[in-house]
Design an enzyme around this catalytic site. Structure first.
Site, short mmCIF file in Angstrom:
data_model
loop_
_atom_site.label_atom_id
_atom_site.label_comp_id
_atom_site.label_asym_id
_atom_site.label_seq_id
_atom_site.Cartn_x
_atom_site.Cartn_y
_atom_site.Cartn_z
N ASP A 73 -11.02 1.44 -3.08
CA ASP A 73 -10.86 2.88 -2.89
C ASP A 73 -11.69 3.67 -3.90
O ASP A 73 -12.34 4.66 -3.56
CB ASP A 73 -9.39 3.29 -3.05
CG ASP A 73 -8.53 2.84 -1.88
OD1 ASP A 73 -9.00 2.92 -0.73
OD2 ASP A 73 -7.39 2.41 -2.12
N GLU A 86 0.75 -0.22 -4.87
CA GLU A 86 -0.21 0.83 -5.19
C GLU A 86 0.54 2.16 -5.27
O GLU A 86 0.71 2.87 -4.28
CB GLU A 86 -1.31 0.91 -4.13
CG GLU A 86 -2.38 1.93 -4.47
CD GLU A 86 -3.16 2.40 -3.27
OE1 GLU A 86 -4.37 2.58 -3.40
OE2 GLU A 86 -2.56 2.61 -2.19
N ASP A 141 0.83 -1.20 0.00
CA ASP A 141 0.00 0.00 0.00
C ASP A 141 0.87 1.26 0.00
O ASP A 141 1.97 1.28 0.58
CB ASP A 141 -0.89 -0.02 1.24
CG ASP A 141 -2.02 0.98 1.17
OD1 ASP A 141 -2.56 1.19 0.07
OD2 ASP A 141 -2.39 1.54 2.22
#
Length: 244
Positions: free
Chosen positions: A128, A45, A20
């Site tokens: 998200d 990400e 992340d």
């Protein structure tokens, strides 16, 4: 951290890692974690904003996909990244019927999957951007076209849970996704497949993947000129052909 990752992999049974917010720390750390634990798959990400001008998405997103390329290179090429460039371009092309956006200035797909496809994890929605958060939502009603693109093109496509199991807006979406996955597998499309763009105009985008399939999205007219291609299936504003 490496000791914990070994425990997660060997004792618990995880096969891979999703890193992340990777722009928040040096890529060399990701390379160290992956190199030590050797997961089946790993993806970062690297979320940075696409290039906009006055709220309008710019055609040239080369610098955006280059930033993803640079991050993937920073851990030594050991980790893929989510292809946010493709998501940004694809949803803009579908929403405004600007399918020319899908071909970059170099003639390849305009997203990261057109630059380093073996390291591009494509998607149209995630927890998200969609679901209850909706930070950068894919335009409603165009999900089938989005998956026709991602599930026929080079890269490693991912599928959003909601779209398969909880999507009341289009009851056929889950079934369509499963058919597209089977078609991709049947035709042998993978992250190293070659994409040849056949048409990228205002109302239509079409491409040939390897010598295996031809796809088309958009309301505009298109069909393969070569008679060796046979119709496979279609939906609203999309169609697929396969080599006979």
């Amino acid at each position: 951290l490496k000791q914990w990752l070994h425990w997660m992999k060997n004792d618990i049974g995880f096969g891979g890692w999703r890193f992340d917010f990777v722009k928040g720390y040096g890529g060399n750390f990701t390379g160290e974690y992956v190199g030590d634990t050797k997961p089946y798959v790993s993806v970062g990400e690297h979320w940075v904003a696409c290039n906009y001008n006055g709220g309008n998405l710019e055609y040239n997103q080369d610098s955006h996909r280059q930033s993803t390329f640079d991050w993937c290179a920073s851990p030594g090429g050991s980790t893929a990244a989510f292809d946010l460039t493709t998501k940004g371009i694809l949803q803009e092309a579908l929403r405004n019927r600007e399918y020319w956006r899908l071909q970059g200035s170099d003639g390849h797909p305009a997203g990261f999957c057109g630059k380093w496809p073996t390291h591009a994890v494509t998607f149209i929605e995630n927890h998200d951007t969609g679901s209850t958060q909706g930070h950068w939502r894919f335009p409603g009603g165009y999900e089938q076209q989005g998956y026709v693109y991602s599930l026929t093109h080079p890269g490693t496509p991912t599928v959003f849970w909601d779209h398969v199991f909880e999507w009341a807006e289009d009851p056929l979406l889950g079934e369509t996704i499963e058919k597209l996955i089977r078609f991709r597998d049947e035709r042998g499309v993978n992250a190293r497949s070659v994409c040849k763009i056949l048409k990228a105009e205002q109302s239509v985008y079409a491409a040939q993947i390897d010598d295996s399939l031809v796809m088309k999205i958009g309301p505009g007219a298109f069909s393969p000129a070569d008679e060796d291609w046979e119709y496979h299936t279609h939906g609203i504003e999309w169609c697929l052909w396969r080599r006979k």
